[in-house]
Design a protein around this motif. Structure first.
Motif, PDB file in Angstrom:
ATOM      1  N   GLU A   1      -2.341  17.078  36.580  1.00  0.00           N
ATOM      2  CA  GLU A   1      -3.606  17.767  36.768  1.00  0.00           C
ATOM      3  C   GLU A   1      -3.856  17.951  38.260  1.00  0.00           C
ATOM      4  O   GLU A   1      -3.550  17.054  39.061  1.00  0.00           O
ATOM      5  CB  GLU A   1      -4.752  16.987  36.124  1.00  0.00           C
TER       6      GLU A   1
ATOM      7  N   GLU B   1       6.182  15.062  27.558  1.00  0.00           N
ATOM      8  CA  GLU B   1       4.956  14.292  27.334  1.00  0.00           C
ATOM      9  C   GLU B   1       4.334  13.762  28.620  1.00  0.00           C
ATOM     10  O   GLU B   1       3.396  12.965  28.570  1.00  0.00           O
ATOM     11  CB  GLU B   1       5.195  13.142  26.338  1.00  0.00           C
ATOM     12  N   TRP B   2       4.826  14.191  29.770  1.00  0.00           N
ATOM     13  CA  TRP B   2       4.173  13.872  31.033  1.00  0.00           C
ATOM     14  C   TRP B   2       3.099  14.933  31.283  1.00  0.00           C
ATOM     15  O   TRP B   2       3.174  16.047  30.784  1.00  0.00           O
ATOM     16  CB  TRP B   2       5.158  13.878  32.184  1.00  0.00           C
ATOM     17  N   THR B   3       2.120  14.593  32.089  1.00  0.00           N
ATOM     18  CA  THR B   3       1.069  15.541  32.443  1.00  0.00           C
ATOM     19  C   THR B   3       0.810  15.513  33.941  1.00  0.00           C
ATOM     20  O   THR B   3       1.044  14.501  34.612  1.00  0.00           O
ATOM     21  CB  THR B   3      -0.251  15.231  31.705  1.00  0.00           C
TER      22      THR B   3
ATOM     23  N   SER C   1       4.552   9.613  30.511  1.00  0.00           N
ATOM     24  CA  SER C   1       4.249   9.387  29.099  1.00  0.00           C
ATOM     25  C   SER C   1       4.172   7.895  28.798  1.00  0.00           C
ATOM     26  O   SER C   1       4.695   7.056  29.535  1.00  0.00           O
ATOM     27  CB  SER C   1       5.326  10.041  28.231  1.00  0.00           C
TER      28      SER C   1
ATOM     29  N   THR D   1       0.757  11.720  35.383  1.00  0.00           N
ATOM     30  CA  THR D   1       0.739  10.639  34.393  1.00  0.00           C
ATOM     31  C   THR D   1       2.024  10.669  33.578  1.00  0.00           C
ATOM     32  O   THR D   1       2.257  11.613  32.809  1.00  0.00           O
ATOM     33  CB  THR D   1      -0.454  10.782  33.442  1.00  0.00           C
TER      34      THR D   1
ATOM     35  N   SER E   1      10.367  15.522  38.899  1.00  0.00           N
ATOM     36  CA  SER E   1       9.217  16.351  38.544  1.00  0.00           C
ATOM     37  C   SER E   1       9.121  17.472  39.565  1.00  0.00           C
ATOM     38  O   SER E   1       9.067  17.208  40.775  1.00  0.00           O
ATOM     39  CB  SER E   1       7.928  15.529  38.534  1.00  0.00           C
TER      40      SER E   1
END
Length: 396
Positions: A312, A308-310, A336, A334, A346
């Protein structure tokens, strides 16, 4: 009653029959072949097609069922004019061999030299082994022919190959021994500085420095050539050789390096950790560098994040990145909404069809909870209470 003369005439007849039977028995023993007594000499290939000037080796096998071991003298009964031969054992010329009971395989070798001017035709070489256990002869039938068998050779399939600097090149090579004797070939490669080359027999994974090839036979090899990581683009020649006592075989391999493909991903400061807040975007500047010597196209940025992390990117695809150039890309990460306080990994990657790189960021997540607000209010209330007490009673 028999007449004396008649009885006397039968006794010479009996003696004659007895003498004839004895002679027949002795003659029967005389015609039994010596090898039938349990001793024989043989070779695997007593008949061969050969050429003038050939050097031949015949491994001699012995079978001894005579009941005990003995020493057998070795000799040539028949040898064509101008031909030369000798018996050898353990690397030395010999004239006799001890033959133990049972079978003895390849304990003696007969070396034969055919003269260069030998005419076409069929020739016989007769060998003899003789001792107390018996005598055996062996006939070698050799057909000298002028038929062209071709020269021995070292050849490569697909001798010219190309690839990037991180390519390992594999060549299929064949050593063809067209001589009449077994050859042991030493293998070598003349590689440019920093390059390596190894030899492995086909179908095996063992590196070798020499191979043995039987007469009129061939042996396949895999030659693996590895360039150094920093090699410049261009064409490189790698001569290889297979050398025996009588032959020097060679072949040329060629490798064309199309370039060095390499990508590096980092940050301008080199720092690979940052803080973030749950459900709030954090901007991080990424540095994408083409560290090779060839322009790269269609470079993509991707991410591997916790659930659920994003992430961009200001540009998720770099159309062209020239050799040695660097492009900065902004990533907005971002966590979660449900992310708890703590450290998370990450992974961010950059790649195209020729090169790739990735880095792992350590992201420290900080969360804002109602208890934090309550704590601030309690601290404020306590401070206000103290201020009131000092104001009211401080003057007394």
């Amino acid at each position: 009653m028999l007449h004396p003369t008649a009885a006397g005439g039968r006794r010479p007849l009996k003696r004659l029959l007895l003498t004839a039977l004895t002679l027949s028995f002795l003659m029967g023993l005389a015609v039994v072949p010596a090898s039938a007594a349990g001793f024989s000499m043989s070779t695997a290939y007593p008949g061969m097609s050969v050429g003038a000037g050939d050097e031949l080796s015949f491994a001699l096998d012995f079978s001894n069922d005579s009941g005990s071991g003995f020493t057998a003298a070795l000799s040539e009964v028949e040898l064509p004019d101008g031909w030369e031969g000798y018996f050898s054992g353990n690397g030395s010329e010999i004239s006799s061999v001890y033959v133990g009971e049972g079978d003895s395989v390849g304990s003696v070798t007969y070396e034969l030299s055919i003269p260069d001017d030998a005419a076409d035709g069929t020739y016989e070489v007769v060998l003899r082994a003789s001792g107390s256990g018996g005598t055996s002869t062996l006939t070698l039938t050799l057909e000298v022919t002028a038929a062209e068998l071709g020269s021995s050779a070292l050849s490569a399939e697909y001798a010219q190959q190309e690839g990037s600097s991180d390519t390992t090149f594999s060549f299929s090579v064949t050593v063809q021994n067209n001589t009449a004797s077994e050859q042991t070939y030493s293998l070598s490669a003349n590689t440019p500085d920093g390059w390596t080359a190894t030899f492995e027999p086909s179908g095996e994974s063992t590196q070798v420095a020499a191979i043995t090839v039987p007469a009129r036979s061939s042996q396949g090899l895999t030659v693996t050539v590895t360039p150094p990581a920093s090699v410049d683009a261009g064409e490189y020649d790698i001569p290889i050789s297979a050398i025996s006592g009588s032959e020097n075989l060679s072949a040329d391999l060629s490798v064309t390096i199309t370039g060095t493909y390499a990508l590096e991903l980092s940050t301008p400061s080199g720092l690979l950790s940052f803080d973030a807040t749950a459900n709030r975007g954090t901007d991080v500047t990424l540095s994408v560098t083409n560290s090779g010597n060839v322009d790269l196209q269609n470079i993509n940025l991707t991410s591997s994040l916790p659930d659920e992390w994003t992430a961009e990117f200001s540009q998720s695809t770099i159309d062209v990145l020239e050799a040695g150039a660097t492009v900065e890309v902004t990533m907005t990460l971002t966590p979660s909404e449900s992310a708890m306080s703590g450290d998370y990994a990450s992974v961010i990657s950059v790649s195209n069809g020729d090169a790739s790189d990735s880095v792992e960021f350590r992201v420290t997540v900080k969360t804002e909870t109602i208890w934090g607000v309550v704590g601030i209010l309690l601290i404020a209330a306590a401070a206000a209470g103290l201020w009131y007490v000092f104001k009211k009673y401080g003057r007394r």
